[in-house]
Design a protein around this motif. Structure first.
Motif, PDB file in Angstrom:
ATOM      1  N   CYS A  87      36.333   7.253 -27.482  1.00  0.00           N
ATOM      2  CA  CYS A  87      35.857   6.494 -26.329  1.00  0.00           C
ATOM      3  C   CYS A  87      34.337   6.373 -26.387  1.00  0.00           C
ATOM      4  O   CYS A  87      33.638   7.365 -26.602  1.00  0.00           O
ATOM      5  N   CYS A  90      32.940   8.644 -23.326  1.00  0.00           N
ATOM      6  CA  CYS A  90      33.084  10.103 -23.222  1.00  0.00           C
ATOM      7  C   CYS A  90      33.379  10.792 -24.553  1.00  0.00           C
ATOM      8  O   CYS A  90      33.266  12.006 -24.664  1.00  0.00           O
ATOM      9  N   CYS A 118      38.779   5.279 -23.683  1.00  0.00           N
ATOM     10  CA  CYS A 118      39.983   5.993 -23.252  1.00  0.00           C
ATOM     11  C   CYS A 118      40.539   5.254 -22.031  1.00  0.00           C
ATOM     12  O   CYS A 118      39.839   4.468 -21.400  1.00  0.00           O
ATOM     13  N   HIS A 121      38.457   5.757 -18.691  1.00  0.00           N
ATOM     14  CA  HIS A 121      37.200   5.029 -18.555  1.00  0.00           C
ATOM     15  C   HIS A 121      37.414   3.524 -18.504  1.00  0.00           C
ATOM     16  O   HIS A 121      36.712   2.814 -17.780  1.00  0.00           O
TER      17      HIS A 121
HETATM   18 ZN   LIG Z   1      36.421   7.984 -21.946  1.00  0.00          ZN
END
Ligand SMILES: [Zn+2]
Length: 170
Positions: A87, A90, A118, A121
């Motif tokens: 991601c 993150c 992800c 998010h």
């Molecule tokens: Zn993420």
């Protein structure tokens, strides 16, 4: 082997070509053999001659290829692979892609505006801009470059090709 790796005169990999195409290039002396598999040479026969087909050939004259021609189209799979399934917000496992500037806000479907994300998010971000969320990208998204990105995924890669593919494997 059903494809031959074609290199530029500079040894930069250009594309995969059919055996027939490779033979024509060799006969016309527009290419020269670089690597022949000695253990299992592929021989092509015609009424007048037999020719063993190299697995790598190189153009005798340099051809100029615009960098753009090396850029594959944006795809979900390509973006995930470029970002290592991480991601962009993150670093956790990603299996969706996200438009950094949302399409509804004028964001383009380009390599520089699409990142792996992800599910959380991607969902939390919605149609907002990073500035509005106070989020930052962990990576700088760029268009991938190199022959590996343009080889169809069902192609069989010959072991002898790897030293040449690594040259600009993006
Ligand atoms: Zn993420």
């Amino acid at each position: 082997m059903d494809r031959v790796l074609l290199l530029n005169a500079t040894f930069e990999p250009l594309r995969l070509v059919s055996l027939r195409r490779a033979v024509l290039l060799l006969i016309e002396q527009r290419a020269e053999p670089v690597l022949i598999d000695d253990e299992e040479p592929v021989i092509m026969h015609s009424p007048s001659m037999s020719i063993s087909i190299p697995s790598v050939v190189r153009l005798t004259t340099y051809v100029r290829v615009p960098r753009q021609a090396f850029t594959p189209p944006v795809s979900r799979r390509g973006v995930l692979a470029r970002d290592n399934y991480r991601c962009a917000y993150c670093g956790n496992h990603a299996d969706t892609i996200d438009h950094v500037v949302p399409r509804s806000r004028g964001g383009a479907h380009t390599w520089t505006n699409v990142v792996a994300a992800c599910k959380k998010h991607n969902h939390d971000k919605g149609n907002r801009l990073l500035e509005e969320l106070g989020w930052e990208l962990r990576i700088t998204p760029e268009a991938p470059f190199g022959l590996l990105w343009r080889i169809p995924s069902d192609s069989v890669l010959q072991p002898g090709w790897s030293p040449f593919l690594r040259l600009n494997a993006a």
